[in-house]
Design a protein around this motif. Structure first.
Motif, PDB file in Angstrom:
ATOM      1  N   TYR A  10       4.626  -0.525  -4.810  1.00  0.00           N
ATOM      2  CA  TYR A  10       4.575  -1.230  -3.464  1.00  0.00           C
ATOM      3  C   TYR A  10       5.392  -0.762  -2.437  1.00  0.00           C
ATOM      4  O   TYR A  10       6.617  -0.724  -2.722  1.00  0.00           O
ATOM      5  CB  TYR A  10       4.437  -2.844  -3.446  1.00  0.00           C
ATOM      6  N   ASP A  12       3.989  -0.528   8.365  1.00  0.00           N
ATOM      7  CA  ASP A  12       2.961  -0.433   7.126  1.00  0.00           C
ATOM      8  C   ASP A  12       3.417  -0.853   5.895  1.00  0.00           C
ATOM      9  O   ASP A  12       4.604  -1.023   5.769  1.00  0.00           O
ATOM     10  CB  ASP A  12       2.830   1.164   6.963  1.00  0.00           C
ATOM     11  N   GLU A  13       2.420  -1.180   5.161  1.00  0.00           N
ATOM     12  CA  GLU A  13       2.766  -1.787   3.649  1.00  0.00           C
ATOM     13  C   GLU A  13       1.563  -1.426   2.986  1.00  0.00           C
ATOM     14  O   GLU A  13       0.476  -1.254   3.339  1.00  0.00           O
ATOM     15  CB  GLU A  13       3.071  -3.054   3.664  1.00  0.00           C
ATOM     16  N   GLY A  14       1.752  -1.407   1.454  1.00  0.00           N
ATOM     17  CA  GLY A  14       0.577  -1.166   0.618  1.00  0.00           C
ATOM     18  C   GLY A  14       1.124  -0.730  -0.615  1.00  0.00           C
ATOM     19  O   GLY A  14       2.173  -0.030  -1.105  1.00  0.00           O
ATOM     20  N   ARG A  15       0.151  -0.725  -1.467  1.00  0.00           N
ATOM     21  CA  ARG A  15       0.240   0.102  -2.758  1.00  0.00           C
ATOM     22  C   ARG A  15      -0.140   1.617  -2.973  1.00  0.00           C
ATOM     23  O   ARG A  15      -0.709   1.844  -2.041  1.00  0.00           O
ATOM     24  CB  ARG A  15      -0.941  -0.637  -3.759  1.00  0.00           C
ATOM     25  N   ARG A  34      -7.560   2.051   4.462  1.00  0.00           N
ATOM     26  CA  ARG A  34      -6.994   0.976   5.278  1.00  0.00           C
ATOM     27  C   ARG A  34      -7.462  -0.523   4.912  1.00  0.00           C
ATOM     28  O   ARG A  34      -8.875  -0.607   4.849  1.00  0.00           O
ATOM     29  CB  ARG A  34      -7.110   1.179   6.712  1.00  0.00           C
ATOM     30  N   ARG A  39      -1.663  -2.915   6.432  1.00  0.00           N
ATOM     31  CA  ARG A  39      -1.846  -2.884   4.892  1.00  0.00           C
ATOM     32  C   ARG A  39      -2.672  -1.793   4.632  1.00  0.00           C
ATOM     33  O   ARG A  39      -3.770  -1.613   5.086  1.00  0.00           O
ATOM     34  CB  ARG A  39      -2.332  -4.145   4.310  1.00  0.00           C
ATOM     35  N   ARG A  40      -2.197  -1.054   3.510  1.00  0.00           N
ATOM     36  CA  ARG A  40      -2.928   0.229   3.118  1.00  0.00           C
ATOM     37  C   ARG A  40      -3.104   0.109   1.636  1.00  0.00           C
ATOM     38  O   ARG A  40      -2.122  -0.456   0.854  1.00  0.00           O
ATOM     39  CB  ARG A  40      -2.237   1.713   3.488  1.00  0.00           C
ATOM     40  N   VAL A  41      -3.693   1.173   0.907  1.00  0.00           N
ATOM     41  CA  VAL A  41      -3.610   1.478  -0.311  1.00  0.00           C
ATOM     42  C   VAL A  41      -3.492   3.175  -0.223  1.00  0.00           C
ATOM     43  O   VAL A  41      -4.515   4.069   0.592  1.00  0.00           O
ATOM     44  CB  VAL A  41      -4.893   1.076  -1.228  1.00  0.00           C
TER      45      VAL A  41
END
Length: 241
Positions: A97, A121-124, A223, A228-230
């Motif tokens: 993450y 931004d944040e995400g896996r 998105r 939040r993103r992957v």
């Protein structure tokens, strides 16, 4: 105490720099003799990584039979023994993450958590790769990776400067154009290859590099909402002769 604070600050900067560069790293497979190596970084410069982040390595035979491979740690990297005849090799890598905040920039954690500051931004992050060993007709279609590059003809027979048409797929369907890109060349010496954008439902033409090992890099940002993103970084490798 002052020296300790300075050292601690330098250590934090090093950790932050490592996290920033790691988020942008690519990953690819390369067969060398009877081993399949998983390389992480950029062509010509690779970095160590935790073996635990390799979630799956598979060899697929000409009959489309999947055989699980066991990664072995070697000096901070990993390889798998190839004790069978495979048409293609695949790997899935959990890059955990990531947060990008105005105050701290990019930072990597094992799982989502509360962080200080304003999140940009944040995400896996996931990294996937496949290496074609011996061409089979089924390789002109998706083989089941969540994000993958599919060559529309046998890439191993091509010469430098030839064009290889590829399609990008996400969950078995043509990848959405928004957020997706792919390298314009398979030249393995290109540390940061130029990236091109897709056209909906159309193949993308990749220029084949000098004879030898080839790497095509793909990126896709899925998105979820405003922050939040992957992220998917995926590659296709093969060798021309």
């Amino acid at each position: 105490m002052k020296v300790f604070r300075i050292a601690l600050g330098l250590m934090s900067l090093l950790i932050l720099f490592a996290a920033t560069s790691a988020q942008a790293h690519d990953m690819w497979l390369q067969k060398k003799g009877d081993k399949a190596w998983l390389l992480y970084g950029h062509p010509g410069s690779t970095d160590p990584y935790p073996l635990s982040r390799i979630t799956k390595m598979t060899g697929i035979t000409a009959n489309q039979w999947g055989v699980e491979l066991e990664p072995v740690e070697h000096k901070g990297e990993a390889f798998a023994w190839l004790n069978d005849d495979f048409a293609v090799l695949t790997v899935d890598f959990d890059n955990k993450y990531w947060y990008n905040t105005e105050e701290d920039g990019w930072r990597n954690f094992l799982d989502p958590r509360e962080v200080r500051g304003t999140i940009i931004d944040e995400g896996r992050s996931w990294k996937l790769s496949k290496e074609i060993i011996a061409w089979q007709p089924f390789l002109a279609k998706p083989i089941g990776q969540r994000a993958e590059i599919v060559p529309l003809k046998d890439p191993t027979t091509l010469k430098p400067g030839d064009t290889l048409p590829v399609m990008l797929y996400y969950e078995g369907k043509p990848m959405p154009v928004e957020g997706a890109q792919v390298s314009v060349t398979s030249d393995a010496a290109a540390e940061h290859p130029e990236m091109g954008k897709l056209e909906a439902q159309k193949p993308f033409n990749v220029t084949v590099g000098p004879t030898g090992h080839q790497i095509i890099i793909g990126k896709y940002e899925h998105r979820l909402d405003e922050t939040r993103r992957v992220w998917f970084a995926f590659s296709l490798t093969f060798t021309t002769r």
